[in-house]
Design an enzyme around this catalytic site. Structure first.
Site, PDB file in Angstrom:
ATOM      1  N   TYR A  17      -3.459  -1.420   9.884  1.00 32.44           N
ATOM      2  CA  TYR A  17      -3.252  -1.541   8.444  1.00 32.44           C
ATOM      3  C   TYR A  17      -1.853  -1.067   8.068  1.00 32.44           C
ATOM      4  CZ  TYR A  17      -4.436  -1.310   3.459  1.00 32.44           C
ATOM      5  OH  TYR A  17      -4.476  -1.497   2.095  1.00 32.44           O
ATOM      6  N   SER A  20       0.859  -1.180   0.000  1.00 23.54           N
ATOM      7  CA  SER A  20       0.000   0.000   0.000  1.00 23.54           C
ATOM      8  C   SER A  20       0.894   1.228   0.000  1.00 23.54           C
ATOM      9  CB  SER A  20      -0.875  -0.008   1.262  1.00 23.54           C
ATOM     10  OG  SER A  20      -1.497   1.243   1.477  1.00 23.54           O
TER      11      SER A  20
END
Length: 260
Positions: free
Chosen positions: A161, A148
């Site tokens: 996350y 990400s």
């Protein structure tokens, strides 16, 4: 004239894609199948995965579903062994499964921390652990881990996350060092905001509404649009093809310039 199909050399290869029942994973599965890759979808969502498989087959591609809880070693080993037994080898592994819980460290429960880390990071360890031996036996392979933009920088209300995706990126580098001598390329693709069910879920977790206004806010980046799963899929395809034989231990940011 270059023959790009020959240069990519993807026709007939076999790829396992985790988390491919929807979102980015489904986009990767569809794109790979359009290039003649045998796609194995490893996911827990049987209904959604079945729809993706049917869509691929209707378009003339080759795909199958293997039910796999990527947080459980027995399931990951079974998926790897079954794929190798049925297709003769595993050429490609794309670790795409992930969970986002949009909370601060104060707000986050231990259960949600464990879920995010297990699905997003532990799954990369377990799938790779059981696919790498098959790749070594076949003389090499390609692994792409989906990170990400938050693998490379922090983000608000996303502590689990960010931790998981940061781990995915550094794990990628460690795996590239370990398995380069085995002719296994290991790279990380780091997407920005992509129009997927996960982005919708994140929006709603933060109390927002996933509408055109929200999407316009996500598009405030140099390329001035929200990403699509195919944007990520094409980059993953490149790294898994013969066009990237000397690329390993790298991260490719696919975010329209969002963290430029």
């Amino acid at each position: 004239m270059l023959n790009l199909n020959e240069l990519c050399n993807m026709e007939g290869k076999t790829a396992i894609v985790t988390g491919a029942a929807s979102g980015i994973g489904a986009g990767i599965a569809r794109f790979f199948s359009s290039a003649g890759v045998n796609v194995v979808i490893a996911d827990v969502n049987e209904d959604a995965a079945g729809k993706v498989v049917q869509e691929i087959k209707s378009a003339g591609g080759r795909a199958q579903f293997i039910k796999c809880d990527v947080t459980k070693e027995a399931d990951c080993k079974a998926a790897a062994d079954k794929t190798a037994a049925e297709h003769g080898k595993i050429d490609i592994l794309v670790n795409c499964a992930g969970v986002a819980r949009r909370k601060t460290v104060e707000e986050l429960s231990e259960a949600d921390w464990d879920l995010a880390l297990n699905v997003t990071l532990k799954s990369v360890f377990l799938m790779s652990k059981h696919v790498v031996p098959h790749m070594k036996k076949a003389g090499g392979g390609k692994i792409v881990n989906i990170g990400s933009g938050w693998s490379l920088k922090g983000g608000d209300h996303a502590v689990s996350y960010c931790a998981a995706k940061g781990g995915v990126w550094n794990m990628t580098r460690a795996m590239a060092i370990d398995h380069g001598p085995d002719n296994i390329n290991v790279n990380c693709v780091c997407p920005g905001d992509i129009d997927t069910p996960m982005l919708k879920s994140e929006c709603e977790q933060l109390g927002g509404v996933y509408d055109d206004k929200y999407k316009e806010e996500c598009a405030q980046r140099p390329m001035a649009r929200l990403g699509a799963p195919k944007d990520v899929a094409m980059c993953v395809f490149f790294l898994c093809s013969d066009m990237a034989p000397w690329v390993t231990g790298s991260s490719l940011v696919v975010d329209g310039g969002g963290i430029a």
